[in-house]
Design a protein around this motif. Structure first.
Motif, PDB file in Angstrom:
ATOM      1  N   SER A   9       1.461 -47.371 -18.203  1.00 10.09           N
ATOM      2  CA  SER A   9       0.445 -46.824 -17.304  1.00 10.09           C
ATOM      3  C   SER A   9       0.961 -46.884 -15.870  1.00 10.09           C
ATOM      4  CB  SER A   9      -0.858 -47.600 -17.439  1.00 10.09           C
ATOM      5  OG  SER A   9      -0.646 -48.952 -17.079  1.00 10.09           O
ATOM      6  N   ILE A  10       0.568 -45.907 -15.099  1.00  6.04           N
ATOM      7  CA  ILE A  10       0.960 -45.848 -13.691  1.00  6.04           C
ATOM      8  C   ILE A  10      -0.200 -46.368 -12.866  1.00  6.04           C
ATOM      9  CG2 ILE A  10       1.595 -44.323 -11.799  1.00  6.04           C
ATOM     10  CD1 ILE A  10       2.838 -42.483 -13.925  1.00  6.04           C
ATOM     11  N   VAL A  11       0.081 -47.347 -12.047  1.00  2.02           N
ATOM     12  CA  VAL A  11      -0.953 -47.933 -11.207  1.00  2.02           C
ATOM     13  C   VAL A  11      -0.769 -47.389  -9.795  1.00  2.02           C
ATOM     14  CG1 VAL A  11      -1.939 -50.074 -10.312  1.00  2.02           C
ATOM     15  CG2 VAL A  11      -0.984 -50.010 -12.630  1.00  2.02           C
ATOM     16  N   MET A  12      -1.733 -46.632  -9.340  1.00  2.00           N
ATOM     17  CA  MET A  12      -1.673 -46.054  -7.999  1.00  2.00           C
ATOM     18  C   MET A  12      -2.062 -47.110  -6.976  1.00  2.00           C
ATOM     19  SD  MET A  12      -0.651 -43.034  -8.596  1.00  2.00           S
ATOM     20  CE  MET A  12      -0.889 -42.193  -7.062  1.00  2.00           C
ATOM     21  N   PRO A  13      -1.444 -47.065  -5.778  1.00  2.00           N
ATOM     22  CA  PRO A  13      -1.806 -48.048  -4.759  1.00  2.00           C
ATOM     23  C   PRO A  13      -3.219 -47.778  -4.233  1.00  2.00           C
ATOM     24  CG  PRO A  13      -0.249 -46.453  -3.876  1.00  2.00           C
ATOM     25  CD  PRO A  13      -0.394 -46.171  -5.346  1.00  2.00           C
ATOM     26  N   SER A  14      -3.834 -48.841  -3.739  1.00  2.00           N
ATOM     27  CA  SER A  14      -5.172 -48.694  -3.141  1.00  2.00           C
ATOM     28  C   SER A  14      -5.010 -47.965  -1.805  1.00  2.00           C
ATOM     29  CB  SER A  14      -5.805 -50.060  -2.935  1.00  2.00           C
ATOM     30  OG  SER A  14      -5.093 -50.765  -1.929  1.00  2.00           O
ATOM     31  N   VAL A  15      -6.114 -47.587  -1.198  1.00  2.00           N
ATOM     32  CA  VAL A  15      -6.079 -46.888   0.090  1.00  2.00           C
ATOM     33  C   VAL A  15      -5.378 -47.749   1.137  1.00  2.00           C
ATOM     34  CG1 VAL A  15      -7.494 -45.907   1.936  1.00  2.00           C
ATOM     35  CG2 VAL A  15      -8.143 -45.532  -0.439  1.00  2.00           C
ATOM     36  N   ASP A  16      -5.715 -49.053   1.179  1.00  2.00           N
ATOM     37  CA  ASP A  16      -5.082 -49.951   2.156  1.00  2.00           C
ATOM     38  C   ASP A  16      -3.587 -50.102   1.889  1.00  2.00           C
ATOM     39  OD1 ASP A  16      -7.456 -50.364   3.520  1.00  2.00           O
ATOM     40  OD2 ASP A  16      -7.988 -52.147   2.326  1.00  2.00           O
ATOM     41  N   GLU A  17      -3.209 -50.252   0.622  1.00  2.00           N
ATOM     42  CA  GLU A  17      -1.790 -50.359   0.274  1.00  2.00           C
ATOM     43  C   GLU A  17      -1.048 -49.076   0.642  1.00  2.00           C
ATOM     44  OE1 GLU A  17      -1.829 -53.320  -3.622  1.00  2.00           O
ATOM     45  OE2 GLU A  17      -2.350 -51.196  -3.888  1.00  2.00           O
ATOM     46  N   ASP A  18      -1.671 -47.923   0.412  1.00  2.02           N
ATOM     47  CA  ASP A  18      -1.046 -46.641   0.736  1.00  2.02           C
ATOM     48  C   ASP A  18      -0.824 -46.513   2.239  1.00  2.02           C
ATOM     49  OD1 ASP A  18      -0.055 -44.055  -0.144  1.00  2.02           O
ATOM     50  OD2 ASP A  18      -1.788 -43.222   0.950  1.00  2.02           O
ATOM     51  N   LYS A  19      -1.814 -46.953   3.036  1.00  2.00           N
ATOM     52  CA  LYS A  19      -1.668 -46.913   4.498  1.00  2.00           C
ATOM     53  C   LYS A  19      -0.526 -47.813   4.942  1.00  2.00           C
ATOM     54  CE  LYS A  19      -6.392 -45.674   5.721  1.00  2.00           C
ATOM     55  NZ  LYS A  19      -7.662 -46.122   6.327  1.00  2.00           N
ATOM     56  N   ALA A  20      -0.405 -49.004   4.337  1.00  2.00           N
ATOM     57  CA  ALA A  20       0.662 -49.947   4.689  1.00  2.00           C
ATOM     58  C   ALA A  20       2.032 -49.372   4.324  1.00  2.00           C
ATOM     59  CB  ALA A  20       0.445 -51.281   3.981  1.00  2.00           C
ATOM     60  N   THR A  22       2.800 -46.146   4.049  1.00  2.00           N
ATOM     61  CA  THR A  22       3.055 -45.027   4.953  1.00  2.00           C
ATOM     62  C   THR A  22       3.485 -45.532   6.331  1.00  2.00           C
ATOM     63  OG1 THR A  22       1.447 -43.688   3.770  1.00  2.00           O
ATOM     64  CG2 THR A  22       2.049 -42.944   5.968  1.00  2.00           C
ATOM     65  N   ALA A  23       2.815 -46.553   6.851  1.00  2.00           N
ATOM     66  CA  ALA A  23       3.164 -47.122   8.162  1.00  2.00           C
ATOM     67  C   ALA A  23       4.572 -47.704   8.138  1.00  2.00           C
ATOM     68  CB  ALA A  23       2.152 -48.188   8.560  1.00  2.00           C
ATOM     69  N   ALA A  24       4.931 -48.389   7.073  1.00  2.00           N
ATOM     70  CA  ALA A  24       6.269 -48.969   6.959  1.00  2.00           C
ATOM     71  C   ALA A  24       7.329 -47.871   6.902  1.00  2.00           C
ATOM     72  CB  ALA A  24       6.349 -49.854   5.718  1.00  2.00           C
ATOM     73  N   ALA A  25       7.050 -46.812   6.193  1.00  2.00           N
ATOM     74  CA  ALA A  25       8.004 -45.711   6.083  1.00  2.00           C
ATOM     75  C   ALA A  25       8.197 -45.021   7.429  1.00  2.00           C
ATOM     76  CB  ALA A  25       7.530 -44.705   5.033  1.00  2.00           C
ATOM     77  N   LYS A  26       7.098 -44.812   8.175  1.00  2.00           N
ATOM     78  CA  LYS A  26       7.190 -44.145   9.483  1.00  2.00           C
ATOM     79  C   LYS A  26       7.903 -45.004  10.520  1.00  2.00           C
ATOM     80  CE  LYS A  26       3.372 -40.925   9.155  1.00  2.00           C
ATOM     81  NZ  LYS A  26       2.086 -40.487   9.706  1.00  2.00           N
ATOM     82  N   ASP A  30      15.505 -44.516   9.890  1.00  2.00           N
ATOM     83  CA  ASP A  30      16.369 -43.779   8.963  1.00  2.00           C
ATOM     84  C   ASP A  30      15.572 -42.976   7.940  1.00  2.00           C
ATOM     85  OD1 ASP A  30      18.712 -44.717  10.106  1.00  2.00           O
ATOM     86  OD2 ASP A  30      18.756 -46.502   8.834  1.00  2.00           O
ATOM     87  N   ALA A  31      14.267 -43.129   7.921  1.00  4.31           N
ATOM     88  CA  ALA A  31      13.457 -42.451   6.911  1.00  4.31           C
ATOM     89  C   ALA A  31      12.267 -41.750   7.554  1.00  4.31           C
ATOM     90  CB  ALA A  31      12.995 -43.446   5.860  1.00  4.31           C
ATOM     91  N   GLN A  32      12.542 -40.888   8.515  1.00  6.69           N
ATOM     92  CA  GLN A  32      11.465 -40.174   9.195  1.00  6.69           C
ATOM     93  C   GLN A  32      10.961 -39.030   8.320  1.00  6.69           C
ATOM     94  OE1 GLN A  32       9.951 -41.088  12.177  1.00  6.69           O
ATOM     95  NE2 GLN A  32      11.111 -42.897  11.576  1.00  6.69           N
ATOM     96  N   PRO A  33       9.678 -38.685   8.445  1.00  6.78           N
ATOM     97  CA  PRO A  33       9.130 -37.582   7.651  1.00  6.78           C
ATOM     98  C   PRO A  33       9.812 -36.265   8.012  1.00  6.78           C
ATOM     99  CG  PRO A  33       7.375 -38.760   8.829  1.00  6.78           C
ATOM    100  CD  PRO A  33       8.681 -39.317   9.287  1.00  6.78           C
ATOM    101  N   LEU A  34       9.845 -35.368   7.064  1.00  2.00           N
ATOM    102  CA  LEU A  34      10.452 -34.062   7.314  1.00  2.00           C
ATOM    103  C   LEU A  34       9.551 -33.242   8.225  1.00  2.00           C
ATOM    104  CD1 LEU A  34      11.611 -33.198   3.691  1.00  2.00           C
ATOM    105  CD2 LEU A  34      13.025 -34.004   5.566  1.00  2.00           C
TER     106      LEU A  34
END
Length: 99
Positions: A9-20, A22-26, A30-34
């Motif tokens: 099963s695939i467990v999707m991140p919660s809204v708070d986890e997704d925000k965290a 996304t913030a870490a990626a931004k 070296d990993a800027q959004p296209l």
């Protein structure tokens, strides 16, 4: 017998986890959004892989030739089918001028 599921099963991140995430990626330089321009220029890998499409594709047919003809062309080595096609094209060119 193993208890590992064949369909994990695939467990999707919660809204708070997704925000965290996304913030870490931004924050990673070296990993800027296209950019929208980069996204628009992207094409599916399937479209750029493989041999380019021919403007004059050959047609697959089933034809019977005499054994001597096949043995001769095969004896000329790799690419014998293309050479055979070339001979037939020359024949067509010579005979279509007469008509």
């Amino acid at each position: 017998m193993s208890k590992v599921s064949k369909h994990p099963s695939i467990v999707m991140p919660s809204v708070d986890e997704d925000k965290a995430i996304t913030a870490a990626a931004k924050s990673d330089s070296d990993a800027q959004p296209l950019t929208p321009t980069q996204l628009k220029a992207m094409v599916p890998l399937k479209a750029v892989r493989g041999r380019p499409k021919s403007e004059n594709p050959k047609q697959l047919v089933s034809v019977r030739y005499s054994r001597e003809v096949i043995e001769y062309f095969k004896s000329t080595g790799e690419g014998w089918q293309s050479r055979m096609d070339g001979v037939l094209l020359q024949y067509v060119a010579r005979h279509s001028r007469r008509a």
